[in-house]
Design an enzyme around this catalytic site. Structure first.
Site, PDB file in Angstrom:
ATOM      1  N   LEU A 140      13.536 -15.995  -5.854  1.00 56.06           N
ATOM      2  CA  LEU A 140      13.149 -16.690  -7.081  1.00 56.06           C
ATOM      3  C   LEU A 140      12.727 -15.741  -8.185  1.00 56.06           C
ATOM      4  O   LEU A 140      12.839 -16.061  -9.359  1.00 56.06           O
ATOM      5  CB  LEU A 140      11.979 -17.643  -6.809  1.00 56.06           C
ATOM      6  N   GLU A 142      11.006 -11.454  -9.114  1.00 48.42           N
ATOM      7  CA  GLU A 142      10.517 -10.171  -8.647  1.00 48.42           C
ATOM      8  C   GLU A 142       9.535  -9.623  -9.657  1.00 48.42           C
ATOM      9  O   GLU A 142       9.835  -9.544 -10.851  1.00 48.42           O
ATOM     10  CB  GLU A 142      11.698  -9.201  -8.454  1.00 48.42           C
ATOM     11  N   GLY A 146       5.788  -7.438  -5.871  1.00 51.17           N
ATOM     12  CA  GLY A 146       6.310  -8.335  -4.848  1.00 51.17           C
ATOM     13  C   GLY A 146       7.620  -8.993  -5.234  1.00 51.17           C
ATOM     14  O   GLY A 146       8.007  -9.010  -6.404  1.00 51.17           O
ATOM     15  N   VAL A 147       8.317  -9.498  -4.205  1.00 52.24           N
ATOM     16  CA  VAL A 147       9.547 -10.255  -4.430  1.00 52.24           C
ATOM     17  C   VAL A 147       9.301 -11.665  -3.879  1.00 52.24           C
ATOM     18  O   VAL A 147       8.791 -11.808  -2.766  1.00 52.24           O
ATOM     19  CB  VAL A 147      10.747  -9.621  -3.687  1.00 52.24           C
ATOM     20  N   VAL A 148       9.648 -12.675  -4.691  1.00 53.13           N
ATOM     21  CA  VAL A 148       9.321 -14.053  -4.290  1.00 53.13           C
ATOM     22  C   VAL A 148      10.589 -14.798  -3.859  1.00 53.13           C
ATOM     23  O   VAL A 148      11.614 -14.738  -4.544  1.00 53.13           O
ATOM     24  CB  VAL A 148       8.629 -14.791  -5.457  1.00 53.13           C
ATOM     25  N   ASP A 314      -3.697 -13.268 -15.925  1.00 52.56           N
ATOM     26  CA  ASP A 314      -2.248 -13.288 -16.162  1.00 52.56           C
ATOM     27  C   ASP A 314      -1.794 -14.728 -16.425  1.00 52.56           C
ATOM     28  O   ASP A 314      -0.796 -15.191 -15.864  1.00 52.56           O
ATOM     29  CB  ASP A 314      -1.529 -12.692 -14.947  1.00 52.56           C
TER      30      ASP A 314
END
Ligand SMILES: Nc1ncnc2c1ncn2[C@@H]1O[C@H](COP(=O)(O)OP(=O)(O)OP(=O)(O)O)[C@@H](O)[C@H]1O
Length: 501
Positions: A140, A142, A146-148, A314
């Site tokens: 979904l 990056e 992290g990578v989602v 954020d």
């Protein structure tokens, strides 16, 4: 749990855990118990309703009781003025310990609730996730650390060989059923792979996990339901042996940024949030009500997380997920800081999205030193919070989100960047920006109801004033006329009662 309701004399004798706080002098006592309990007068008249008190607290009651007895004895001998002094001191201590960000409740959380949660999760197996529990569906996004991915939970009695779902119909962000996995895989999840070998990525992964557990106890409704973490035990793409993964419940198909990219925004959120309750309302007013409801939910969530001492740092549309029941939830706590104990706070370090970041750039002044050990930091935190109002950092970002939702021409990345250049020139004064801007903003929605929306925006998007205040806090924003008597709340209530949703 023990239920204590209108205890009678026999109940008091039978139940070792009943205590009547209202009296101290003994006329009745039971010695057949591990502790000696003493009560004054007729115990049957003790009519306090303690409700359901956890056993762990009941075990503390003898200590509390004897403490109260001691306190009464000590104060009985004191002169009146000293008694008053003691009472004032106790009152001030109480105010200090319960002032934001809540030293007392934080201590209860850290020393009681967190260990209880850990014990409960371990017993129920919640903390025993493993990579074979999940099948990955698609990537979904990056970020830096992290990578989602979206994924599904493998049911208990099924074993699968593949780690990634085969391509097929119905693929995509939780839409349709889990293609190729024959509909048994109903529970959708979001998995974040913490990058390996990237500086500080593992640390941020640990922080994100910590913040999710903390919020799951303190303000669960504000964020995505956190299911836990696991470490991959073998390398099988996209898993890498030793790599950490965080797992959340899949909360919704799209985040606020996705909805805002769509030309039909905000109407594309109408049925999710209001069912058919806004039918018949004139178009501009309808848009304004939808935006107000989103904003109300964002600011309510911010108030709750700020009450716990956490600043998100954020806030932006990509970090706000809309659930299928129309609830708005905050995600991505990797950059958050807990300013009660100094967690993830490093002086002079900012992890910002420049498009949503306030002019001060840092959540605390640059000269703030490294946080001391956690208990000391916690004791000092009410002073730090009073002096610096770190929560106002998020409020600026929330103001930018309001402006983007209400002004269609500010929704693209380029125009947001132009806005940021202009607002800097206007010294973060929205009224001045309005005079100099070349972006030709359509302010219709903000100008409704005598410009209440515009007024709120000017009080969120601003420099910090005297004593680093000036900008509205979440609690103050919710008291702003923009939200008072807002028809959005009435429409939400109506949609709940409507069968036509
Ligand atoms: N619980 C969730 N339910 C539904 N969608 C989610 C959930 N969590 C994340 N997403 C989707 O995944 C996207 C990326 O998530 P997230 O913002 O946490 O990661 P990131 O920003 O890519 O990573 P990083 O933490 O490195 O910045 C979100 O914008 C959102 O669309």
């Amino acid at each position: 749990m023990a239920s204590l309701l209108f205890p009678t004399a026999s109940a008091l004798q039978q139940n070792p855990k009943i205590i009547c706080f209202s009296t101290f002098k003994p006329t009745f006592h039971s010695t057949s118990l591990p502790f000696t309990y003493r009560f004054k007068g007729n115990p049957g008249r003790c009519n306090a309703n303690f409700g359901n008190i956890p056993d762990v607290l009941l075990d503390q009651l003898p200590i509390v009781q004897s403490g109260l007895v001691q306190f009464q004895r000590v104060t009985e001998e004191l002169p009146q003025t000293e008694k008053w002094g003691l009472a004032v001191f106790a009152g001030l201590t109480w105010i200090y310990l319960t002032a934001r960000p809540g030293v007392l409740i934080g201590a209860v959380d850290a020393y009681l609730l967190a260990p209880l949660q850990l014990a409960f999760d371990s017993l129920t197996g919640r903390r025993r996730l493993k990579m074979t529990d999940f099948v990955i569906r698609e990537k979904l996004g990056e970020g830096s650390f992290g990578v989602v991915y979206s994924g599904v939970v493998v049911p208990k009695n099924v074993s699968v060989q593949e780690t990634v779902e085969k391509r097929g119909r119905g693929r995509g962000r939780g839409r349709g059923n889990a293609a190729g996995l024959d509909g048994k895989y109903k529970e959708k999840v979001i998995l974040k792979k913490v990058k390996v070998g990237i500086q500080r990525a593992e640390e941020f992964g640990d922080f994100e996990e910590w913040f999710n557990y903390r919020l799951s106890r303190a303000a669960p409704e504000t964020c995505a339901d956190f299911l836990g973490s696991f470490v991959a035990d073998e390398t099988k793409s996209p898993f890498a042996k030793g790599g950490k993964w965080l797992v959340w419940k899949f909360e919704g198909d799209r985040d606020l940024e996705d909805y805002m990219k769509d030309r039909s925004f905000p109407v594309n959120l109408e049925s999710l949030m209001f069912g058919r309750a806004l039918q018949g309302v004139e178009s501009v007013k309808r848009n304004a009500l939808i935006i107000k409801q989103i904003m109300r939910q964002i600011i309510t969530s911010l108030k709750k997380i700020h009450d716990t001492g956490i600043v998100h740092r954020d806030i932006k549309p990509a970090n706000i997920v809309v659930t299928k029941t129309g609830r708005v939830k905050l995600i991505d706590f990797g950059a958050a800081a807990d300013l009660r104990i100094g967690k993830n706070y490093i002086p002079k370090m900012s992890l910002l999205d420049p498009d949503y970041c306030p002019p001060e750039l840092f959540v605390l002044p640059e000269e703030t030193p490294n946080p001391p050990p956690e208990p000391i930091a916690a004791l000092l935190s009410p002073i730090l919070w009073q002096l610096n109002s770190p929560d106002l950092f998020d409020m600026y970002s929330a103001g930018i989100v309001l402006l983007q939702m209400a002004i269609p021409t500010l929704r693209s990345i380029t125009s947001l960047k132009n806005f940021n250049t202009e607002i800097k020139k206007a010294q973060y004064d929205l009224n001045r920006w309005r005079e100099i801007t070349r972006l030709r903003p359509d302010l219709t929605i903000l100008e409704l109801d005598s410009g209440r929306g515009w007024d709120l925006a000017t009080k969120l998007i601003s420099e910090r004033g005297y004593l680093r205040r000036g900008r509205l806090s979440a609690a103050a924003a919710l008291r702003h006329p923009y939200f008072l008597l807002g028809g959005d709340q009435a429409a939400v209530v109506m949609s709940k009662f409507s069968l036509t949703k």
